[in-house]
Design a protein around this motif. Sequence first.
Motif, mmCIF file in Angstrom:
data_model
loop_
_atom_site.group_PDB
_atom_site.id
_atom_site.type_symbol
_atom_site.label_atom_id
_atom_site.label_comp_id
_atom_site.label_asym_id
_atom_site.label_seq_id
_atom_site.Cartn_x
_atom_site.Cartn_y
_atom_site.Cartn_z
ATOM 1 N N LEU A 122 -16.782 -0.441 3.364
ATOM 2 C CA LEU A 122 -15.487 0.032 3.849
ATOM 3 C C LEU A 122 -15.268 -0.411 5.294
ATOM 4 C CD1 LEU A 122 -15.385 3.676 2.401
ATOM 5 C CD2 LEU A 122 -14.194 1.653 1.539
ATOM 6 N N CYS A 123 -14.003 -0.558 5.650
ATOM 7 C CA CYS A 123 -13.619 -0.948 7.010
ATOM 8 C C CYS A 123 -12.611 0.056 7.566
ATOM 9 C CB CYS A 123 -12.958 -2.328 7.011
ATOM 10 S SG CYS A 123 -13.944 -3.660 6.315
ATOM 11 N N LEU A 124 -12.575 0.192 8.882
ATOM 12 C CA LEU A 124 -11.544 0.989 9.543
ATOM 13 C C LEU A 124 -10.493 0.042 10.100
ATOM 14 C CD1 LEU A 124 -10.266 3.523 10.747
ATOM 15 C CD2 LEU A 124 -11.817 3.285 12.707
ATOM 16 N N TYR A 125 -9.265 0.189 9.614
ATOM 17 C CA TYR A 125 -8.148 -0.635 10.069
ATOM 18 C C TYR A 125 -7.211 0.190 10.946
ATOM 19 C CZ TYR A 125 -9.461 -4.002 6.431
ATOM 20 O OH TYR A 125 -10.133 -4.905 5.651
ATOM 21 N N GLY A 126 -6.702 -0.427 11.989
ATOM 22 C CA GLY A 126 -5.639 0.158 12.791
ATOM 23 C C GLY A 126 -4.386 -0.681 12.606
ATOM 24 N N PHE A 127 -3.221 -0.037 12.578
ATOM 25 C CA PHE A 127 -1.971 -0.750 12.350
ATOM 26 C C PHE A 127 -1.047 -0.629 13.554
ATOM 27 C CE2 PHE A 127 -3.435 0.526 8.059
ATOM 28 C CZ PHE A 127 -3.626 -0.753 7.545
ATOM 29 N N PRO A 128 -0.147 -1.579 13.732
ATOM 30 C CA PRO A 128 0.790 -1.538 14.869
ATOM 31 C C PRO A 128 1.630 -0.271 14.894
ATOM 32 C CG PRO A 128 0.832 -3.701 13.830
ATOM 33 C CD PRO A 128 0.023 -2.814 12.930
ATOM 34 N N SER A 129 1.760 0.394 13.754
ATOM 35 C CA SER A 129 2.551 1.620 13.657
ATOM 36 C C SER A 129 1.783 2.848 14.153
ATOM 37 C CB SER A 129 2.971 1.854 12.208
ATOM 38 O OG SER A 129 1.823 1.971 11.366
ATOM 39 N N GLU A 130 0.582 2.634 14.731
ATOM 40 C CA GLU A 130 -0.288 3.702 15.242
ATOM 41 C C GLU A 130 -0.877 4.540 14.114
ATOM 42 O OE1 GLU A 130 1.420 6.008 18.382
ATOM 43 O OE2 GLU A 130 2.017 4.259 19.557
ATOM 44 N N GLN A 131 -0.996 3.963 12.938
ATOM 45 C CA GLN A 131 -1.641 4.606 11.807
ATOM 46 C C GLN A 131 -2.991 3.929 11.559
ATOM 47 O OE1 GLN A 131 -0.203 7.392 10.460
ATOM 48 N NE2 GLN A 131 1.289 7.014 12.097
ATOM 49 N N TRP A 132 -3.850 4.576 10.777
ATOM 50 C CA TRP A 132 -5.158 4.016 10.469
ATOM 51 C C TRP A 132 -5.427 4.113 8.971
ATOM 52 C CZ3 TRP A 132 -8.771 7.277 8.168
ATOM 53 C CH2 TRP A 132 -8.517 8.660 8.273
ATOM 54 N N GLU A 133 -6.410 3.367 8.526
ATOM 55 C CA GLU A 133 -6.744 3.362 7.111
ATOM 56 C C GLU A 133 -8.198 2.947 6.936
ATOM 57 O OE1 GLU A 133 -4.411 1.585 3.389
ATOM 58 O OE2 GLU A 133 -5.434 0.005 4.516
ATOM 59 N N VAL A 134 -8.889 3.626 6.016
ATOM 60 C CA VAL A 134 -10.232 3.210 5.602
ATOM 61 C C VAL A 134 -10.081 2.543 4.246
ATOM 62 C CG1 VAL A 134 -12.517 3.984 4.876
ATOM 63 C CG2 VAL A 134 -11.437 5.009 6.889
ATOM 64 N N ASN A 135 -10.504 1.283 4.160
ATOM 65 C CA ASN A 135 -10.277 0.549 2.919
ATOM 66 C C ASN A 135 -11.290 -0.576 2.790
ATOM 67 O OD1 ASN A 135 -9.043 -0.279 0.518
ATOM 68 N ND2 ASN A 135 -6.989 0.002 1.366
ATOM 69 N N LEU A 136 -11.285 -1.214 1.612
ATOM 70 C CA LEU A 136 -12.127 -2.376 1.371
ATOM 71 C C LEU A 136 -11.575 -3.572 2.143
ATOM 72 C CD1 LEU A 136 -12.527 -1.983 -2.489
ATOM 73 C CD2 LEU A 136 -14.247 -1.461 -0.752
ATOM 74 N N PRO A 137 -12.410 -4.553 2.459
ATOM 75 C CA PRO A 137 -11.923 -5.735 3.179
ATOM 76 C C PRO A 137 -10.972 -6.554 2.315
ATOM 77 C CG PRO A 137 -14.174 -6.062 2.433
ATOM 78 C CD PRO A 137 -13.855 -4.622 2.177
ATOM 79 N N ALA A 138 -10.229 -7.438 2.952
ATOM 80 C CA ALA A 138 -9.293 -8.291 2.231
ATOM 81 C C ALA A 138 -10.046 -9.174 1.246
ATOM 82 C CB ALA A 138 -8.507 -9.146 3.220
ATOM 83 N N GLU A 139 -9.419 -9.461 0.117
ATOM 84 C CA GLU A 139 -10.075 -10.250 -0.917
ATOM 85 C C GLU A 139 -10.025 -11.742 -0.634
ATOM 86 O OE1 GLU A 139 -8.508 -9.264 -4.704
ATOM 87 O OE2 GLU A 139 -9.165 -7.163 -4.643
ATOM 88 N N GLU A 140 -8.939 -12.203 0.026
ATOM 89 C CA GLU A 140 -8.825 -13.637 0.256
ATOM 90 C C GLU A 140 -9.809 -14.107 1.314
ATOM 91 O OE1 GLU A 140 -5.622 -11.839 2.994
ATOM 92 O OE2 GLU A 140 -6.474 -11.437 1.012
ATOM 93 N N VAL A 141 -10.272 -15.343 1.173
ATOM 94 C CA VAL A 141 -11.217 -15.937 2.115
ATOM 95 C C VAL A 141 -10.684 -17.297 2.551
ATOM 96 C CG1 VAL A 141 -13.558 -16.782 2.470
ATOM 97 C CG2 VAL A 141 -13.184 -14.777 1.026
ATOM 98 N N PRO A 142 -10.475 -17.547 3.860
ATOM 99 C CA PRO A 142 -10.599 -16.534 4.915
ATOM 100 C C PRO A 142 -9.408 -15.591 4.911
ATOM 101 C CG PRO A 142 -9.775 -18.565 5.839
ATOM 102 C CD PRO A 142 -10.070 -18.853 4.388
ATOM 103 N N PRO A 143 -9.564 -14.400 5.455
ATOM 104 C CA PRO A 143 -8.447 -13.446 5.479
ATOM 105 C C PRO A 143 -7.363 -13.889 6.464
ATOM 106 C CG PRO A 143 -10.282 -12.610 6.762
ATOM 107 C CD PRO A 143 -10.779 -13.860 6.085
ATOM 108 N N GLU A 144 -6.163 -13.318 6.330
ATOM 109 C CA GLU A 144 -5.062 -13.670 7.221
ATOM 110 C C GLU A 144 -5.389 -13.289 8.662
ATOM 111 O OE1 GLU A 144 -1.543 -15.219 8.557
ATOM 112 O OE2 GLU A 144 -2.398 -15.367 6.558
ATOM 113 N N LEU A 145 -5.966 -12.097 8.844
ATOM 114 C CA LEU A 145 -6.390 -11.632 10.168
ATOM 115 C C LEU A 145 -7.902 -11.461 10.185
ATOM 116 C CD1 LEU A 145 -3.808 -8.821 11.038
ATOM 117 C CD2 LEU A 145 -3.934 -11.101 12.025
ATOM 118 N N PRO A 146 -8.534 -11.474 11.355
ATOM 119 C CA PRO A 146 -9.959 -11.142 11.439
ATOM 120 C C PRO A 146 -10.205 -9.774 10.808
ATOM 121 C CG PRO A 146 -9.172 -12.002 13.530
ATOM 122 C CD PRO A 146 -7.958 -11.799 12.677
ATOM 123 N N GLU A 147 -11.346 -9.626 10.162
ATOM 124 C CA GLU A 147 -11.676 -8.377 9.486
ATOM 125 C C GLU A 147 -12.511 -7.467 10.389
ATOM 126 O OE1 GLU A 147 -11.071 -7.150 6.007
ATOM 127 O OE2 GLU A 147 -9.424 -8.400 6.659
#
Length: 264
Positions: free
Chosen positions: A48-73
């Motif tokens: 699991l990863c901790l993501y922060g979003f520009p909207s000041e929200q957060w999320e715990v989720n699996l990493p992106a499936e695409e390789v390489p991902p659009e943003l750093p993981e």
Amino acid sequence: MDAAAAYNPRTVEEVFRDFKGRRAGMIKALTSDVEEFYQQCDPEKENLCLYGFPSEQWEVNLPAEEVPPELPEPALGINFARDGMQEKDWLSLVAVHSDAWLLSVAFYFGARFGFDKADSLVLVAPLSGKRLFNMINDLPTIFEIVTGTAKKQQVKEKSSVSNHSSNKSKSNPKRGSESQPKYTKVMQAKDEDEEGLEEEDDEEHGDTLCGACGENYAADEFWICCDACEKWFHGKCVKMTPARAEHIKHYKCPSCSSNKRARP
């Protein structure tokens, strides 16, 4: 995770706004929303990863499936260490990796879209005058907020400044002492004496940072101190009101309240 293709900050101001939003979301996860964050980081689940979003929200989720991902993981597998160390140490570890991720995302946007030469993003080279770096560097890191280092640094700096000023403020009782309530109240009306005291209070605590959102103290906001970690919080950040605070003898912030689950 992010719809990065549709959201592409291209200027220094836009990248900094993106940085602050993601940072605020991750600070919430590790402070005011720590109970929920702890529960979502189940060691029995996959990486699991901790993501922060520009909207000041957060999320715990699996990493992106695409390789390489659009943003750093973000760092993978933060959930696996949750029950293998004390909670405060685990949160500090997640905070360090969160700071590293925020810088990598900012560097990604700066490198991909490019800024004017004067605004180029230099995060490693010992060069001064780089606008974005300075804007980021003016904010305390997530690690400093989670561990309380930011507050200690502010106290140290204020103490150094006070040595060159009058000793008048030293005669004032310490905010948060046993003889004083652990919160401030928003006053509806003030006479001249009260206004004078408030000005002194602003000078003394104007650089104090909220342990949840990292923003500065303001005299017109409700403010409460944790008896356990001695960090200060905006009441709204920890869902506390002046009325409720009146009936609390010893206040513990969400992070300290959850430490009972920590294992030795």
